[in-house]
Design a protein around this motif. Structure first.
Motif, mmCIF file in Angstrom:
data_model
loop_
_atom_site.group_PDB
_atom_site.id
_atom_site.type_symbol
_atom_site.label_atom_id
_atom_site.label_comp_id
_atom_site.label_asym_id
_atom_site.label_seq_id
_atom_site.Cartn_x
_atom_site.Cartn_y
_atom_site.Cartn_z
ATOM 1 N N ASN A 165 0.805 -1.218 0.000
ATOM 2 C CA ASN A 165 0.000 0.000 0.000
ATOM 3 C C ASN A 165 0.840 1.272 0.000
ATOM 4 O OD1 ASN A 165 -2.685 1.164 -0.018
ATOM 5 N ND2 ASN A 165 -2.363 1.811 2.099
ATOM 6 N N GLY A 166 2.165 1.150 -0.015
ATOM 7 C CA GLY A 166 3.013 2.335 -0.045
ATOM 8 C C GLY A 166 2.956 3.043 -1.387
ATOM 9 N N PRO A 167 3.371 4.319 -1.428
ATOM 10 C CA PRO A 167 3.383 5.061 -2.701
ATOM 11 C C PRO A 167 4.511 4.607 -3.614
ATOM 12 C CG PRO A 167 4.235 6.427 -0.922
ATOM 13 C CD PRO A 167 3.733 5.167 -0.280
ATOM 14 N N LEU A 168 4.257 4.669 -4.917
ATOM 15 C CA LEU A 168 5.258 4.309 -5.914
ATOM 16 C C LEU A 168 5.908 5.565 -6.497
ATOM 17 C CD1 LEU A 168 3.394 1.547 -7.993
ATOM 18 C CD2 LEU A 168 4.919 1.234 -6.030
ATOM 19 N N HIS A 169 7.160 5.433 -6.923
ATOM 20 C CA HIS A 169 7.827 6.506 -7.639
ATOM 21 C C HIS A 169 8.561 5.898 -8.836
ATOM 22 C CE1 HIS A 169 12.032 5.599 -6.447
ATOM 23 N NE2 HIS A 169 11.473 5.093 -5.358
#
Length: 245
Positions: free
Chosen positions: A183-187
């Motif tokens: 569920n963490g943000p992607l970059h």
């Protein structure tokens, strides 16, 4: 209950919660004369998370209302899209909804999920602490008073589950922005920065990568990308959002 009798009508979408013998309109229902209408509705099998307006003789009343003998009670379902007050819209899913969790994350929806069964009390406590809407097919779990908010997932089919949740809550969709694993943000990530995490074939075949800022998992447009694109494009077409990865 053997007190004042009322006539109870459940909205069609709520009748699945009641025993077959109590799914008709205006079902005679005994009360104890002191319990709230919310308690009466739950006794009929309906989680309050699924209840919208309560009408007594055509007049809207709160769940705390105590019904009187001879009254007609109509229980309506939640209005869609359902508004959740008090916090940004985000979800918590129980252990049985792993596929739904991954699909919501794929669409950029903030979705917490535990791979192991942490128990109903812990789930309810997390819902309250993090102000997340708990999604479950467990009616007993949805009756826990400490929940911040909750919703019953009506189907056991992942495609139908996703459409149900998106239609009910209308979350903002930002596909390809969250890690489906944590569920963490992607970059965006270049090949050099993630090369030590890739097998040789992947390094040679792909040039576009993303990485989770939380668990550092690396993503690329591999063999399953076409199936994921279908899920995203269908959701965006029906419910809105930006489909470009």
């Amino acid at each position: 209950m053997n007190g004042p009798g009322i006539q109870l009508t459940l909205a069609p979408e709520l009748r699945l919660f009641a025993p077959p013998s109590r799914r008709a309109e205006r079902v005679p229902t005994a009360t104890d004369g002191s319990s709230s209408l919310g308690h009466v509705v739950e006794s009929a099998g309906v989680p309050l998370t699924e209840v919208g307006r309560l009408l007594v003789d055509g007049r809207e009343v709160p769940v705390s209302y105590v019904p009187r003998a001879g009254q007609d009670v109509e229980v309506l379902g939640v209005e869609r899209p359902q508004q959740i007050e008090g916090a940004p819209l985000r979800f918590l899913l129980d252990v049985h909804l792993g596929t739904l969790a991954r699909r919501l994350r794929l669409l950029g929806v903030d979705t917490a999920y535990e791979n192991e069964d942490i128990g109903d009390p812990a789930l309810a406590a997390r819902s309250a602490a993090e102000q997340r809407v708990l999604l479950s097919r467990d009616r007993g779990l949805l009756r826990r008073r400490e929940l911040f908010a909750g919703a019953y997932v009506y189907s056991d089919n992942p495609d139908e589950q996703l459409r149900d949740v998106l239609g009910r809550f209308a979350p903002a969709l930002t596909p390809w922005t969250r890690c489906t694993a944590c569920n963490g943000p992607l970059h965006e990530a270049d090949k050099d920065s993630v090369g030590d995490r890739l097998e040789g074939g992947t390094q040679r075949s792909y040039d576009v990568f993303a990485q989770c800022t939380a668990c550092e998992r690396v993503y690329w447009r591999g063999a399953h990308h076409a199936r994921l694109e279908r899920i995203v494009s269908e959701a965006v077409e029906e419910f809105g959002g930006v489909a470009t990865p």
